[in-house]
Design an enzyme around this catalytic site. Structure first.
Site, mmCIF file in Angstrom:
data_model
loop_
_atom_site.group_PDB
_atom_site.id
_atom_site.type_symbol
_atom_site.label_atom_id
_atom_site.label_comp_id
_atom_site.label_asym_id
_atom_site.label_seq_id
_atom_site.Cartn_x
_atom_site.Cartn_y
_atom_site.Cartn_z
ATOM 1 N N ASN A 1 -61.404 11.838 9.778
ATOM 2 C CA ASN A 1 -60.454 11.640 9.406
ATOM 3 C C ASN A 1 -59.551 10.394 10.352
ATOM 4 O OD1 ASN A 1 -57.905 10.971 8.784
ATOM 5 N ND2 ASN A 1 -56.828 12.980 8.782
ATOM 6 N N ARG B 1 -61.972 11.710 4.669
ATOM 7 C CA ARG B 1 -60.649 11.698 4.216
ATOM 8 C C ARG B 1 -59.798 10.059 3.360
ATOM 9 N NH1 ARG B 1 -55.004 11.121 6.741
ATOM 10 N NH2 ARG B 1 -54.496 11.936 5.004
ATOM 11 N N HIS C 1 -51.011 13.389 -0.034
ATOM 12 C CA HIS C 1 -51.480 14.436 0.181
ATOM 13 C C HIS C 1 -52.046 15.251 -0.411
ATOM 14 C CE1 HIS C 1 -47.581 14.055 3.223
ATOM 15 N NE2 HIS C 1 -48.539 13.840 4.179
ATOM 16 N N ARG D 1 -40.147 7.509 8.107
ATOM 17 C CA ARG D 1 -40.185 7.360 6.979
ATOM 18 C C ARG D 1 -38.716 7.653 6.073
ATOM 19 N NH1 ARG D 1 -45.567 8.878 5.358
ATOM 20 N NH2 ARG D 1 -46.817 7.402 6.854
ATOM 21 N N GLU E 1 -55.858 20.863 5.000
ATOM 22 C CA GLU E 1 -56.791 20.078 4.545
ATOM 23 C C GLU E 1 -58.649 19.984 5.455
ATOM 24 O OE1 GLU E 1 -53.462 17.750 5.765
ATOM 25 O OE2 GLU E 1 -53.837 16.700 3.919
#
Ligand code: ADP
Length: 411
Positions: A12, A104, A193, A254, A397
């Site tokens: 990742n 990823r 996601h 965010r 993940e």
């Protein structure tokens, strides 16, 4: 691929970090996990003495964590450092037991609806998506290029954050703006996601003893980045992140949903540049913008001490979550389960309690003692009689990327 090749390395690659895991898919074990962070930092005193750091844990070889500090100039140097650490435990990239590398990749646009073996054409296509994912895809691409240079003969697979959401119907994915403009610039809801939403929705069905095709689930992925999805019979039908990961829930840094006219106002009235507004909404908003902290543990601690700003930040976070639970209940029509996942969702019992408080009429109830249990296992936190199951389902993940990668190279 050799018959004994059962290992998958998951990479990742972020803008200044590389996270990785080496898994053995036959044994179902994790052999090593690690993180290289602050890549490109290493020129003290200009950087306040900070430099790159590599944390490597060889789980197969006793699990003794190794930590090294020292300048790592770029992703190529980072991957070489990862390869060296793995080799030190006999798990090097040249091993015939390595079946594939799974990368990823944040943005797969509309083209990539499933994991894809990477060749030059695929890489070019991922590059074409940089304009819609300028903060994410470039680092993913660098990771892929470097890994391919290290093992050109090895299958490398891209697993896209957006892929799970490509099943969204047009009426959920399209923004209500001029169609020609939207199409010319590929503006639509993509969602992110996706590996987590896929994994957690499937695990939730498993927890209910059902096939994913039989259940409707609302997944709330609440980490530093946060997103919600509505999953009907195993297929995503709506999700809260949009063209970029900025839309939707209140996140660590965010803003999530905001009137788009705020950006014009900041430009015209406050005289801010596009980059400044981008940084404001992506890095200095959300929980950190509201109260100065983005860690839910710290926010809860401050609330317990009577801190009003922390309280308001928490209340805004919860209010937004509730709105999405309500919206996705309506989108799905019938909800079998609401699943909480990621750092906040898995650990913050007060968030779970507050998010469903007052929703008993909708069939959502949390049992206080079940909610207080700390565990790494998927579990129900709603009482037996409740109409909608409320669950905590730890996400994974890396495992999802490894499984998708392994399945593809063995297909
Ligand atoms: P990401 O992968 O998006 O960086 P994670 O899923 O690891 O994020 O979530 C990180 C967040 O989880 C932290 O910022 C913090 O708010 C929250 N978190 C982690 N542990 C706890 C805990 N024990 N209690 C409450 N919140 C927690």
């Amino acid at each position: 691929m050799s018959a004994t090749a059962t290992r998958v390395l998951v990479l990742n690659s972020g803008s200044s970090s590389v996270k990785y895991q080496l898994l053995d898919m036959a044994a179902g074990t994790r052999l090593a996990v690690g993180l290289v962070e602050r890549i490109g930092v290493g020129a003290p005193p200009a950087c306040g003495g900070e430099t790159s750091r590599h944390i490597h844990t060889p789980l197969a070889a006793g699990g003794e964590k190794r930590e090294t500090e020292g300048a790592i100039a770029d992703h190529e140097a980072a991957l070489k450092a990862v390869a060296a650490e793995l080799a030190a435990d006999g798990l090097g990239l040249e091993s015939p037991e390595l079946a594939a590398i799974g990368h990823r990749v944040v943005h797969g646009g509309l083209k990539f609806t499933a994991p894809t073996v990477i060749d030059d054409a695929v890489l070019t296509e991922i590059e074409r998506l940089v304009p819609v994912a300028p903060l994410h895809n470039p680092a993913n691409i660098t990771g892929i290029r470097t890994a391919r240079a290290l093992r050109p003969d090895l299958p490398q697979v891209a697993v896209f954050d957006t892929a799970f959401h490509t099943t969204m119907p047009e009426h959920a994915a399209r923004y209500a703006i001029d169609v020609e403009t939207a199409d010319a610039h590929r503006i639509r809801r993509y969602g992110f996601h996706g590996t987590s939403h896929a994994y957690v929705s499937r695990k939730t069905a498993e927890l209910l003893g059902k096939d994913p095709s039989e259940v409707n689930v609302i997944v709330l992925h609440l980490g530093n980045g946060a997103s919600a999805s509505a999953v009907a019979g195993g297929r995503c039908v709506d999700t809260s992140m949009g063209l970029t990961p900025l839309e939707g829930l209140v996140m660590g840094t965010r803003s999530g949903d905001i009137d788009p006219a705020v950006t014009f106002h900041l430009k015209r009235v406050a005289g801010m540049s596009t980059d400044e507004i981008d940084a404001l909404l992506n890095k200095k908003s959300g929980l950190v913008g509201l109260c100065g902290d983005n860690d839910m543990r710290e926010i809860r601690r401050r609330i317990d001490e009577g801190d009003e700003r922390a309280r308001l930040a928490f209340d805004i976070y919860i209010h937004r979550l509730k709105k999405y639970i309500g919206a996705y209940s309506a989108v799905l029509g019938k909800v079998d389960a609401v699943a909480f996942t990621a750092g906040v969702g898995e650990n913050a019992a007060p968030v779970r309690e507050a998010a469903v408080a007052g929703l008993a009429e909708m069939g959502l109830v949390v049992d206080a003692s079940l909610n207080a249990v700390r565990s790494g296992e998927p579990r129900l936190i709603s009482p037996d009689h409740s109409r909608v199951a409320v669950a905590v389902v730890p996400t994974d993940e890396e495992l999802e990327i490894a499984q998708q990668t392994y399945a593809l190279v063995n297909a």
